[in-house]
Motif scaffolding. Structure first.
Motif, PDB file in Angstrom:
ATOM      1  N   GLU A   1      60.883  19.026  57.099  1.00 13.94           N
ATOM      2  CA  GLU A   1      60.388  19.879  56.019  1.00 13.94           C
ATOM      3  C   GLU A   1      60.185  19.000  54.798  1.00 13.94           C
ATOM      4  O   GLU A   1      61.085  18.247  54.423  1.00 13.94           O
ATOM      5  N   VAL A   2      59.008  19.072  54.211  1.00  9.88           N
ATOM      6  CA  VAL A   2      58.722  18.310  52.991  1.00  9.88           C
ATOM      7  C   VAL A   2      58.377  19.313  51.900  1.00  9.88           C
ATOM      8  O   VAL A   2      57.464  20.122  52.065  1.00  9.88           O
ATOM      9  N   GLU A   3      59.120  19.258  50.821  1.00  9.00           N
ATOM     10  CA  GLU A   3      58.889  20.159  49.694  1.00  9.00           C
ATOM     11  C   GLU A   3      58.453  19.338  48.488  1.00  9.00           C
ATOM     12  O   GLU A   3      59.092  18.340  48.145  1.00  9.00           O
ATOM     13  N   THR A   4      57.370  19.755  47.858  1.00  5.41           N
ATOM     14  CA  THR A   4      56.915  19.105  46.640  1.00  5.41           C
ATOM     15  C   THR A   4      57.537  19.834  45.461  1.00  5.41           C
ATOM     16  O   THR A   4      57.419  21.058  45.350  1.00  5.41           O
ATOM     17  N   VAL A   5      58.238  19.076  44.625  1.00  2.00           N
ATOM     18  CA  VAL A   5      58.901  19.648  43.448  1.00  2.00           C
ATOM     19  C   VAL A   5      58.337  18.997  42.194  1.00  2.00           C
ATOM     20  O   VAL A   5      57.817  17.882  42.239  1.00  2.00           O
TER      21      VAL A   5
END
Length: 121
Positions: A96-100
């Protein structure tokens, strides 16, 4: 993972219960992420300081990352490139890759190697 990097762990491990996947190491995840480059900057995204967090739980890996700017032209492709790269690490079953955006990225997050490569000293 770089071709010249020797794999130090087996693809699977035999146990009395049967074969098991290797444990996912943060070192291998970082090495995979370091193969991803921003197309506009000749430094990998790990050295640029775009990776904020890596969480590993069994074979599941979560990466929190940012971009150099909200209007970055690579906003769609860089997280996907990270997901694909981390997915090649032995033992990884889910990515899972989340852009913050908080905190916002700034050049102080870059490593010394990145500053040197970009002549920012």
């Amino acid at each position: 993972m770089a071709d010249d990097m020797a794999r130090t762990e087996p693809v699977t491990t035999w146990t009395p219960e049967g074969e098991t996947a290797p444990l996912v190491s943060e070192e291998n995840v970082i090495a995979a992420i370091a193969t991803v480059y921003d197309p506009e900057i000749p430094v990998n995204i790990f050295e640029l300081g775009l990776i904020y967090a890596i969480e590993i739980e069994g074979g599941a890996v979560k990466v929190e990352m940012t971009l150099t700017a909200p209007a970055c032209p690579s906003a769609q492709e860089l997280p996907e490139a990270v997901r694909l790269a981390v997915g090649t690490v032995p033992g990884v079953s889910e990515v899972e890759v989340e852009t913050v955006w908080d905190p916002p990225w700034d050049p102080s997050r870059m490593s010394d190697e990145a500053r040197l490569a970009l002549n920012m000293f």
